[in-house]
Design a protein around this motif. Structure first.
Motif, mmCIF file in Angstrom:
data_model
loop_
_atom_site.group_PDB
_atom_site.id
_atom_site.type_symbol
_atom_site.label_atom_id
_atom_site.label_comp_id
_atom_site.label_asym_id
_atom_site.label_seq_id
_atom_site.Cartn_x
_atom_site.Cartn_y
_atom_site.Cartn_z
ATOM 1 N N PRO A 124 -31.847 97.026 59.182
ATOM 2 C CA PRO A 124 -30.734 96.135 59.527
ATOM 3 C C PRO A 124 -29.370 96.694 59.156
ATOM 4 N N SER A 125 -28.340 96.134 59.754
ATOM 5 C CA SER A 125 -26.987 96.255 59.224
ATOM 6 C C SER A 125 -26.723 94.991 58.411
ATOM 7 N N LEU A 126 -26.089 95.166 57.262
ATOM 8 C CA LEU A 126 -25.810 94.048 56.371
ATOM 9 C C LEU A 126 -24.323 94.002 56.064
ATOM 10 N N PHE A 127 -23.834 92.791 55.848
ATOM 11 C CA PHE A 127 -22.408 92.581 55.662
ATOM 12 C C PHE A 127 -22.187 91.533 54.573
ATOM 13 N N TRP A 128 -20.984 91.568 54.012
ATOM 14 C CA TRP A 128 -20.455 90.450 53.242
ATOM 15 C C TRP A 128 -19.120 90.061 53.864
ATOM 16 N N TYR A 129 -19.000 88.742 54.136
ATOM 17 C CA TYR A 129 -17.746 88.169 54.614
ATOM 18 C C TYR A 129 -17.251 87.168 53.587
ATOM 19 N N VAL A 130 -15.922 86.985 53.537
ATOM 20 C CA VAL A 130 -15.315 86.042 52.611
ATOM 21 C C VAL A 130 -14.492 85.020 53.403
ATOM 22 N N GLN A 131 -14.521 83.775 52.921
ATOM 23 C CA GLN A 131 -13.743 82.713 53.555
ATOM 24 C C GLN A 131 -12.922 81.978 52.501
ATOM 25 N N HIS A 132 -11.624 82.097 52.593
ATOM 26 C CA HIS A 132 -10.746 81.326 51.718
ATOM 27 C C HIS A 132 -10.554 79.939 52.313
ATOM 28 N N PRO A 133 -10.186 78.964 51.491
ATOM 29 C CA PRO A 133 -10.116 77.567 51.957
ATOM 30 C C PRO A 133 -9.311 77.385 53.239
#
Lengths: 113, 118
Positions: free
Chosen positions: A31-40
């Motif tokens: 797989p390709s793996l990611f981390w995404y971030v979401q600010h409020p």
């Protein structure tokens, strides 16, 4: 089908201490793996991506993640938390055609002074 | 740089009404996506498109329709709104496929459209 499991719904740290957000994945292919971030009240932003070139991936804002195939894990770390790191973090895996993404349920990172 | 623009940002619908969420990107991206986000559930893929004239279902397509007549626009249509469609909707785009090696395939997200169905 592919999936990711984020092991903690909330993580609380003090400013200046290390951050560890845990993610396990499941897939029948590489797989390709990611981390995404979401600010409020914002859209999501890419932190980093793993595609098999190197098991330790460095991202933006001092974050990094290590791909461990034997443990099917892709944990996100940062040596020293900053107040601005408070946000929700999503571990993400691609499908086998690499054209769509499956998101984990998210981990809310709380940073106290 | 506008990036990905979604309208409206907020909308309240009555059960049975219909509406269209608009999404436009100015980055000449081929890949476009619609996700819905519910508290504690992450993001679920509704529909996606790999280019103008091509669309495909994601994980949760029921109750929605899409079209992709141009590279820039990817509207999401809700027919016969139901309370279960109360959610925050995100449109995203990328130039390369998001997975695979090579170029990042980073998804660029709009700021979301908050829909309430009463």
């Amino acid at each position: 089908a592919q999936s990711v499991t984020q092991l903690d719904s909330h993580v609380s740290v003090s400013e200046g201490t290390p951050v560890l957000l845990r993610c396990n994945y499941s897939s029948s292919y590489s797989p390709s793996l990611f981390w995404y971030v979401q600010h409020p009240n914002k859209g999501l932003q890419l932190l980093l991506k793993y595609t098999s070139a190197a098991t330790l991936v460095k991202g933006i804002n001092g974050f990094e993640a290590e791909f461990k195939k034997s443990e099917t894990s892709f944990h996100l770390t940062k040596p020293s938390a900053h107040m601005s790191d408070a946000a929700e973090y999503f571990c993400v895996v691609s499908d086998e055609r690499y054209s769509t993404l499956t998101f984990g349920k998210g981990t809310m990172l709380l940073v106290s002074p | 740089n506008a990036g990905v623009t979604q309208t409206p940002k907020f909308r309240i619908l009555k059960i049975g009404q219909s509406m269209t969420l608009q999404c436009t990107q100015d980055m000449n991206h081929n890949y476009m996506y619609w996700y819905r986000q519910d508290p504690g559930m992450g993001l679920k893929l509704i529909y996606y498109s790999v280019g103008a004239g091509i669309t495909d279902k994601g994980e949760v397509p029921n109750g929605y329709n899409v079209s992709r007549s141009t590279t820039e626009d990817f509207p999401l249509r809700l027919e016969l709104a139901a309370p279960s469609q109360t959610s925050v909707y995100f449109c995203a785009s990328s130039y390369f496929p998001p997975g695979g090696s090579g170029a990042s395939g980073e998804l660029f997200f709009g700021e979301g459209s908050r829909l309430t169905v009463l």
